[in-house]
Scaffold this motif. Structure first.
Motif, PDB file in Angstrom:
ATOM      1  N   ALA A 192      65.313  56.853 -35.499  1.00 49.48           N
ATOM      2  CA  ALA A 192      65.874  56.325 -36.745  1.00 49.48           C
ATOM      3  C   ALA A 192      66.921  57.297 -37.278  1.00 49.48           C
ATOM      4  CB  ALA A 192      64.774  56.131 -37.781  1.00 49.48           C
ATOM      5  N   TYR A 193      68.072  56.763 -37.643  1.00 52.85           N
ATOM      6  CA  TYR A 193      69.180  57.573 -38.134  1.00 52.85           C
ATOM      7  C   TYR A 193      69.099  57.666 -39.652  1.00 52.85           C
ATOM      8  CZ  TYR A 193      74.023  59.052 -38.908  1.00 52.85           C
ATOM      9  OH  TYR A 193      75.155  59.720 -39.292  1.00 52.85           O
ATOM     10  N   HIS A 194      69.103  58.904 -40.170  1.00 56.36           N
ATOM     11  CA  HIS A 194      69.008  59.124 -41.614  1.00 56.36           C
ATOM     12  C   HIS A 194      70.305  59.649 -42.214  1.00 56.36           C
ATOM     13  CE1 HIS A 194      64.772  58.222 -41.472  1.00 56.36           C
ATOM     14  NE2 HIS A 194      64.573  59.166 -40.571  1.00 56.36           N
ATOM     15  N   GLY A 195      71.407  59.567 -41.474  1.00 58.01           N
ATOM     16  CA  GLY A 195      72.709  59.951 -41.993  1.00 58.01           C
ATOM     17  C   GLY A 195      73.130  61.358 -41.606  1.00 58.01           C
ATOM     18  N   VAL A 207      55.115  63.412 -29.345  1.00 59.29           N
ATOM     19  CA  VAL A 207      55.923  64.320 -30.142  1.00 59.29           C
ATOM     20  C   VAL A 207      56.642  63.532 -31.236  1.00 59.29           C
ATOM     21  CG1 VAL A 207      57.969  64.161 -28.680  1.00 59.29           C
ATOM     22  CG2 VAL A 207      57.612  66.215 -30.028  1.00 59.29           C
ATOM     23  N   SER A 208      56.822  64.162 -32.365  1.00 55.09           N
ATOM     24  CA  SER A 208      57.583  63.578 -33.448  1.00 55.09           C
ATOM     25  C   SER A 208      58.477  64.668 -34.018  1.00 55.09           C
ATOM     26  CB  SER A 208      56.628  63.058 -34.537  1.00 55.09           C
ATOM     27  OG  SER A 208      57.356  62.538 -35.610  1.00 55.09           O
ATOM     28  N   ILE A 209      59.755  64.421 -34.078  1.00 54.62           N
ATOM     29  CA  ILE A 209      60.715  65.404 -34.571  1.00 54.62           C
ATOM     30  C   ILE A 209      61.425  64.820 -35.786  1.00 54.62           C
ATOM     31  CG2 ILE A 209      62.761  66.767 -34.016  1.00 54.62           C
ATOM     32  CD1 ILE A 209      60.456  67.554 -32.258  1.00 54.62           C
ATOM     33  N   ILE A 210      61.353  65.527 -36.876  1.00 53.45           N
ATOM     34  CA  ILE A 210      62.047  65.103 -38.092  1.00 53.45           C
ATOM     35  C   ILE A 210      62.811  66.305 -38.632  1.00 53.45           C
ATOM     36  CG2 ILE A 210      61.794  64.171 -40.419  1.00 53.45           C
ATOM     37  CD1 ILE A 210      59.031  63.119 -39.542  1.00 53.45           C
ATOM     38  N   ASN A 211      64.090  66.114 -38.957  1.00 56.55           N
ATOM     39  CA  ASN A 211      64.907  67.181 -39.533  1.00 56.55           C
ATOM     40  C   ASN A 211      64.764  68.493 -38.776  1.00 56.55           C
ATOM     41  OD1 ASN A 211      65.727  65.425 -41.592  1.00 56.55           O
ATOM     42  ND2 ASN A 211      63.973  65.931 -42.834  1.00 56.55           N
ATOM     43  N   THR A 212      65.114  68.480 -37.516  1.00 56.22           N
ATOM     44  CA  THR A 212      64.900  69.650 -36.667  1.00 56.22           C
ATOM     45  C   THR A 212      65.884  70.774 -36.918  1.00 56.22           C
ATOM     46  OG1 THR A 212      66.264  68.680 -34.958  1.00 56.22           O
ATOM     47  CG2 THR A 212      63.901  68.297 -34.810  1.00 56.22           C
ATOM     48  N   VAL A 213      66.946  70.501 -37.665  1.00 54.91           N
ATOM     49  CA  VAL A 213      67.917  71.547 -37.958  1.00 54.91           C
ATOM     50  C   VAL A 213      67.605  72.094 -39.345  1.00 54.91           C
ATOM     51  CG1 VAL A 213      70.358  72.037 -38.311  1.00 54.91           C
ATOM     52  CG2 VAL A 213      69.644  70.451 -36.528  1.00 54.91           C
ATOM     53  N   ILE A 263      62.772  61.139 -34.498  1.00 52.39           N
ATOM     54  CA  ILE A 263      62.410  60.571 -33.205  1.00 52.39           C
ATOM     55  C   ILE A 263      60.913  60.715 -32.963  1.00 52.39           C
ATOM     56  CG2 ILE A 263      62.938  62.662 -31.905  1.00 52.39           C
ATOM     57  CD1 ILE A 263      64.197  60.379 -29.891  1.00 52.39           C
ATOM     58  N   VAL A 264      60.331  59.661 -32.424  1.00 49.43           N
ATOM     59  CA  VAL A 264      58.913  59.664 -32.064  1.00 49.43           C
ATOM     60  C   VAL A 264      58.824  59.208 -30.611  1.00 49.43           C
ATOM     61  CG1 VAL A 264      56.644  58.659 -32.514  1.00 49.43           C
ATOM     62  CG2 VAL A 264      58.198  59.133 -34.417  1.00 49.43           C
ATOM     63  N   VAL A 265      58.041  59.938 -29.808  1.00 51.30           N
ATOM     64  CA  VAL A 265      57.819  59.574 -28.412  1.00 51.30           C
ATOM     65  C   VAL A 265      56.331  59.299 -28.241  1.00 51.30           C
ATOM     66  CG1 VAL A 265      57.991  60.310 -26.007  1.00 51.30           C
ATOM     67  CG2 VAL A 265      59.736  61.036 -27.648  1.00 51.30           C
ATOM     68  N   LEU A 266      56.022  58.124 -27.715  1.00 56.84           N
ATOM     69  CA  LEU A 266      54.639  57.727 -27.462  1.00 56.84           C
ATOM     70  C   LEU A 266      54.445  57.579 -25.962  1.00 56.84           C
ATOM     71  CD1 LEU A 266      54.522  54.874 -30.109  1.00 56.84           C
ATOM     72  CD2 LEU A 266      53.736  57.206 -30.425  1.00 56.84           C
TER      73      LEU A 266
END
Length: 134
Positions: free
Chosen positions: A95-98, A126-132, A115-118
């Motif tokens: 999902a793109y959050h801008g 794994v779930s990655i949110i705001n990795t930077v 991103i979520v990988v099932l």
């Protein structure tokens, strides 16, 4: 016509390769906040991107029946790839959050993609949110 098990296996692989080669492999490029992509990985590969060099990719059979390639490059998706390398049969939701501006000086804006990988049993890998550093 294939006559032995090896010939049959080779023919199956060639048929699958031809099928994948004929698919629309448009790379998913989110345009606005809220854009999403979701689907099962049917192929793992790579492509060369001018600025980033070789970048991992996955070909998804999306929930809408379309085929799209997800590029795992850049500041948000590459850490997700490095943390867990998705495989064929995994299910991916992005999902793109801008665009975001990091708090750290010297870094440019980045695309904020969750991103979520099932796995094949739909268990979260794994779930990655705001990795930077934002």
């Amino acid at each position: 016509m294939p006559t032995n098990v090896f010939d049959k296996k080779v023919q199956e692989v060639l048929n699958r390769a031809r099928e994948h080669a004929s698919l629309d492999k448009t790379v998913w490029i989110p345009e606005k906040e809220g854009d999403t992509i979701a689907g099962q990985i049917i192929e793992v590969g790579s492509m060369v991107v001018k600025i980033l060099g070789e970048v991992p990719t996955t070909l998804l059979k999306c929930d809408d029946g379309e085929y799209r390639r997800l590029s795992w490059g850049g500041a948000t998706l590459r850490p997700a790839w490095d943390r867990f390398r998705p495989v064929v049969s995994d299910y991916v939701v992005a999902a793109y959050h801008g665009k975001r501006t990091p708090n750290t000086e010297g870094f440019g804006d980045y695309d904020d993609i969750e991103i979520v990988v099932l796995d094949e049993n739909l268990e979260k890998k794994v779930s990655i949110i705001n990795t930077v550093d934002a």
